[in-house]
Write a protein that holds these residues in place. Sequence first.
Motif, PDB file in Angstrom:
ATOM      1  N   ARG A 172       0.839  -1.204   0.000  1.00 56.93           N
ATOM      2  CA  ARG A 172       0.000   0.000   0.000  1.00 56.93           C
ATOM      3  C   ARG A 172       0.874   1.253   0.000  1.00 56.93           C
ATOM      4  NH1 ARG A 172      -3.746   0.711   5.054  1.00 56.93           N
ATOM      5  NH2 ARG A 172      -5.158  -0.639   3.888  1.00 56.93           N
ATOM      6  N   PRO A 174       0.641   5.009  -2.421  1.00 62.23           N
ATOM      7  CA  PRO A 174       0.056   5.667  -3.585  1.00 62.23           C
ATOM      8  C   PRO A 174       1.121   6.306  -4.476  1.00 62.23           C
ATOM      9  CG  PRO A 174      -0.167   7.073  -1.656  1.00 62.23           C
ATOM     10  CD  PRO A 174       0.478   5.792  -1.187  1.00 62.23           C
ATOM     11  N   ARG A 175       1.054   5.990  -5.738  1.00 61.50           N
ATOM     12  CA  ARG A 175       1.951   6.624  -6.718  1.00 61.50           C
ATOM     13  C   ARG A 175       1.607   8.104  -6.866  1.00 61.50           C
ATOM     14  NH1 ARG A 175       4.835   4.113 -10.398  1.00 61.50           N
ATOM     15  NH2 ARG A 175       3.723   2.171  -9.916  1.00 61.50           N
ATOM     16  N   ASN A 176       0.308   8.394  -6.762  1.00 59.21           N
ATOM     17  CA  ASN A 176      -0.188   9.767  -6.885  1.00 59.21           C
ATOM     18  C   ASN A 176      -0.838  10.158  -5.562  1.00 59.21           C
ATOM     19  OD1 ASN A 176       0.184  10.012  -9.945  1.00 59.21           O
ATOM     20  ND2 ASN A 176      -1.092   8.196  -9.750  1.00 59.21           N
ATOM     21  N   LEU A 208      -0.049   1.081  -5.438  1.00 55.60           N
ATOM     22  CA  LEU A 208      -1.308   1.653  -5.895  1.00 55.60           C
ATOM     23  C   LEU A 208      -1.080   2.900  -6.749  1.00 55.60           C
ATOM     24  CD1 LEU A 208      -2.976   1.629  -2.380  1.00 55.60           C
ATOM     25  CD2 LEU A 208      -3.578   0.068  -4.249  1.00 55.60           C
ATOM     26  N   ASP A 209      -2.132   3.291  -7.465  1.00 55.60           N
ATOM     27  CA  ASP A 209      -2.129   4.616  -8.079  1.00 55.60           C
ATOM     28  C   ASP A 209      -2.617   5.663  -7.082  1.00 55.60           C
ATOM     29  OD1 ASP A 209      -1.245   3.991 -10.776  1.00 55.60           O
ATOM     30  OD2 ASP A 209      -3.141   2.922 -10.986  1.00 55.60           O
ATOM     31  N   TYR A 210      -3.648   5.309  -6.294  1.00 56.41           N
ATOM     32  CA  TYR A 210      -4.242   6.257  -5.349  1.00 56.41           C
ATOM     33  C   TYR A 210      -4.658   5.532  -4.068  1.00 56.41           C
ATOM     34  CZ  TYR A 210      -4.736   8.882  -9.711  1.00 56.41           C
ATOM     35  OH  TYR A 210      -4.475   9.502 -10.901  1.00 56.41           O
ATOM     36  N   LEU A 211      -4.658   6.275  -2.976  1.00 56.32           N
ATOM     37  CA  LEU A 211      -5.094   5.759  -1.684  1.00 56.32           C
ATOM     38  C   LEU A 211      -6.048   6.760  -1.052  1.00 56.32           C
ATOM     39  CD1 LEU A 211      -4.842   3.718   0.682  1.00 56.32           C
ATOM     40  CD2 LEU A 211      -2.912   5.090   1.514  1.00 56.32           C
ATOM     41  N   THR A 243      -7.271   2.364  -7.221  1.00 55.24           N
ATOM     42  CA  THR A 243      -7.458   3.077  -5.959  1.00 55.24           C
ATOM     43  C   THR A 243      -7.795   2.088  -4.866  1.00 55.24           C
ATOM     44  OG1 THR A 243      -8.290   5.082  -7.047  1.00 55.24           O
ATOM     45  CG2 THR A 243      -8.852   4.793  -4.730  1.00 55.24           C
TER      46      THR A 243
END
Length: 305
Positions: A172, A174-176, A208-211, A243
Amino acid sequence: MNVPQSLGYGPQDRLLIVNADDFGLCHSTNVGIQALLQEGVVSSATLMMPCGWAREAALWSARHTQLDVGVHLTLTSEWSALKWGPVYRAGAVDSLVTNEGYFCKDVKAFERRADSVQVHHELKAQVKMALELGVNVTHADNHMGSLYGLQTGRNFLSETFDVCAHYGLPFRLPRNLLLENGQFAPPVLAQQAMKHAEEAGRKGVIVLDYLLGLPFRSDTSESYESMKLQMIGLLKQLHPGVTEIIIHPSLVTDELCAFHEAPLRRGMEMELFRDPDIQATIRSEGIIPIRWRDLRDLQRGIAKV
């Protein structure tokens, strides 16, 4: 790596994982999370291996290997009446504990005093314990964000990525980076998040991309309806990519009330993704549910190439 496209989805698809944190915290939380997993309204849960009820949760997970259960890497112990400490027994852990032998109460104290080698040993021991108990571990994440360097800037992500790479687990991160309202974080913070994600990628760990999640602390005016509206708002603002939304569900019992400062909030989070309005929003928005197992299998497949 573009994870959605590697999984066979389109560049504009919005993929969602819903994770129930704090599995193993207490019996009441275990029973609640087990119900949500079996109902299929959450995608996964993560185990706090140092906690007293982790064994119950782990053995149940070992009997339900079709469900996604990861390890909630835990290095803090925030409640005054319920405490826990390291599971690593083969060497020194003195930098991880207070004079009482428990983990630090807050993240700042942990970041300031933790030795990176001891952190690595403890992280590895927590994953190994889950595996020894028969859990089909699908992923890893972090309790209270203690590994991210959020308080002092001193993070332990390199050690975390090494452990995740060793066991073939996505993590876990976030990339973004998004703010609590779902908007993008300021450029300096966003660049830092991307830098960490790139390090994970170099070590073969999928992130992930987003969290997203609801604010951890509630105000006195919060109700179930206001919480539900917040969650619907988050769902409607999802960006293309993967996400994860995190929740902290539990049955509300005398056991939970004996140590938790906001037990009713955990009871409300127990009902969120059971709610027909939440489920209708997911369908109407065209959000695609996926599982951490999908990311784990992709990561392990790439590692074999």
